[in-house]
Design a protein around this motif. Sequence first.
Motif, PDB file in Angstrom:
ATOM      1  N   THR A  62      -9.588   5.699   0.162  1.00  0.00           N
ATOM      2  CA  THR A  62      -9.955   6.207   1.477  1.00  0.00           C
ATOM      3  C   THR A  62      -9.514   7.650   1.689  1.00  0.00           C
ATOM      4  OG1 THR A  62      -9.832   3.992   2.450  1.00  0.00           O
ATOM      5  CG2 THR A  62      -9.665   5.851   3.971  1.00  0.00           C
ATOM      6  N   ILE A  63      -8.292   7.997   1.249  1.00  0.00           N
ATOM      7  CA  ILE A  63      -7.747   9.305   1.618  1.00  0.00           C
ATOM      8  C   ILE A  63      -7.932  10.379   0.554  1.00  0.00           C
ATOM      9  CG2 ILE A  63      -6.023   8.218   3.100  1.00  0.00           C
ATOM     10  CD1 ILE A  63      -3.901   8.919   1.024  1.00  0.00           C
ATOM     11  N   ALA A 114      -3.842  -3.105  -2.081  1.00  0.00           N
ATOM     12  CA  ALA A 114      -3.671  -2.313  -0.865  1.00  0.00           C
ATOM     13  C   ALA A 114      -3.546  -0.829  -1.188  1.00  0.00           C
ATOM     14  CB  ALA A 114      -2.442  -2.795  -0.096  1.00  0.00           C
ATOM     15  N   THR A 115      -2.822  -0.509  -2.250  1.00  0.00           N
ATOM     16  CA  THR A 115      -2.688   0.891  -2.664  1.00  0.00           C
ATOM     17  C   THR A 115      -4.034   1.437  -3.118  1.00  0.00           C
ATOM     18  OG1 THR A 115      -0.353   0.683  -3.282  1.00  0.00           O
ATOM     19  CG2 THR A 115      -1.615   2.422  -4.361  1.00  0.00           C
ATOM     20  N   GLY A 132       0.802  -1.209   0.000  1.00  0.00           N
ATOM     21  CA  GLY A 132       0.000   0.000   0.000  1.00  0.00           C
ATOM     22  C   GLY A 132       0.834   1.257   0.000  1.00  0.00           C
ATOM     23  N   ARG A 177      -7.067   0.527  -2.225  1.00  0.00           N
ATOM     24  CA  ARG A 177      -7.996   0.740  -1.109  1.00  0.00           C
ATOM     25  C   ARG A 177      -7.594   1.933  -0.256  1.00  0.00           C
ATOM     26  NH1 ARG A 177      -8.387  -4.670  -2.324  1.00  0.00           N
ATOM     27  NH2 ARG A 177     -10.521  -5.483  -2.314  1.00  0.00           N
ATOM     28  N   ARG A 178      -6.302   2.131  -0.043  1.00  0.00           N
ATOM     29  CA  ARG A 178      -5.874   3.272   0.760  1.00  0.00           C
ATOM     30  C   ARG A 178      -6.109   4.579   0.016  1.00  0.00           C
ATOM     31  NH1 ARG A 178      -6.182   5.494   5.347  1.00  0.00           N
ATOM     32  NH2 ARG A 178      -4.416   6.822   5.949  1.00  0.00           N
ATOM     33  N   GLU A 238       1.067   8.722   0.682  1.00  0.00           N
ATOM     34  CA  GLU A 238      -0.145   9.435   1.068  1.00  0.00           C
ATOM     35  C   GLU A 238       0.010  10.934   0.830  1.00  0.00           C
ATOM     36  OE1 GLU A 238      -1.071   8.378   5.065  1.00  0.00           O
ATOM     37  OE2 GLU A 238      -1.630   6.311   4.546  1.00  0.00           O
TER      38      GLU A 238
END
Length: 383
Positions: free
Chosen positions: A236-237, A229-230, A202, A232-233, A208
């Motif tokens: 989210t952000i 994983a990347t 991720g 989904r993160r 981020e």
Amino acid sequence: MADLQDELHATAEVGELDRPDVEGEFEPDVLEDERGLAVDAGPEGDAADDPLVRAHALLAAHPVADGYSGLPWALRHLPWYDLELGESTIDTDVPRLREGHVAALFWSLHLPEGLVGERAVGATLEQLDLVKTVVEAHPEGLRMAHSAAQVTDARNCGRVAVLLGPAAAAALDDSLGILRALHSLGLRVLTLSGASWAGQNGLTRFGEEVVRETNRIGVLVDLSGASDATVRRALTISKSPVVFTRSAARALRPHPANLPDDVLVELGITKGLCLVPLTAEQTGPSVRDVADHLDHVRALAGPECVGLSGTYDSGAAHPQDLSDASGYPRLVAELLGRGWSESDLALLTWGNVQRVLRSADFTARAARSRREPSTAKIAELDG
């Protein structure tokens, strides 16, 4: 999509003006056949019942915004070309764009694998310079565009709007300053795969920060090819809708760049955009296969979250009858035959890309009032 999304929904929906009211709109007395020639619908309107004729009529009003073209790298290997007259050695030229009713095109700045550091930055700048040179050399057919408004202006002037991106994450050389410099030169989309800060585990803290800075300056995040994983993160952000420039449905074809059903559902919730590629490897060998993927993405993510990605001149094989940029009417005809409404098709071809471009600009204006340019270094955050 967190607090800023509430702000977005509190105002008029971004891109709302692009959502067409098209039911019953496409019944002209004069239509076009597959070659683009005029066809008299006649007193009974028999020609209007032909899905291909209806497809040409719909695309004349709501043309294609194509999410990915590998043309810049392909042109590097041609000693001479004229996109206005047509080029048989490539998949894309102005005549075929017009035949396919393509009015906007994202030109990829992606690089061959193995280029990193200063070499990747230099090669990306050379790609960017090439695109601008090509557009300037073909003023009757092409026009650079950096915003949704400029895309619309180009279309209204009878030109194909050219947008810069996606670019590879390697082009940043782990520098947010380089990201901002590329944006000032016109970059609109950045792919988050292939970087140390966006790997199988991720996004790192620096990764981020890259997402936050893209939001602040108005660059769209492209997650095609990124790890689950990347993906989904980032979903989210990111305060701005994310895009997948070359992703179809993994449930129908288990390609690593295709999306699982749960991600498609989340994409619909966050109002991102999945641009389905017209490649045999990811979607299948026929127009029907591509339509199956479009059906699947629309069913899970919603009609406002699906678009088209020709992926021409990328070295990929394409489905039968979709071998170059002129084939879009045949795909739209297939979707009409499946019962797609004209309003959903207008979103698929044009409206959804306009929406995410407008949303990215809106998010950036809000973010810049709250956040200064980031000076974060990868060694500080991930060291």
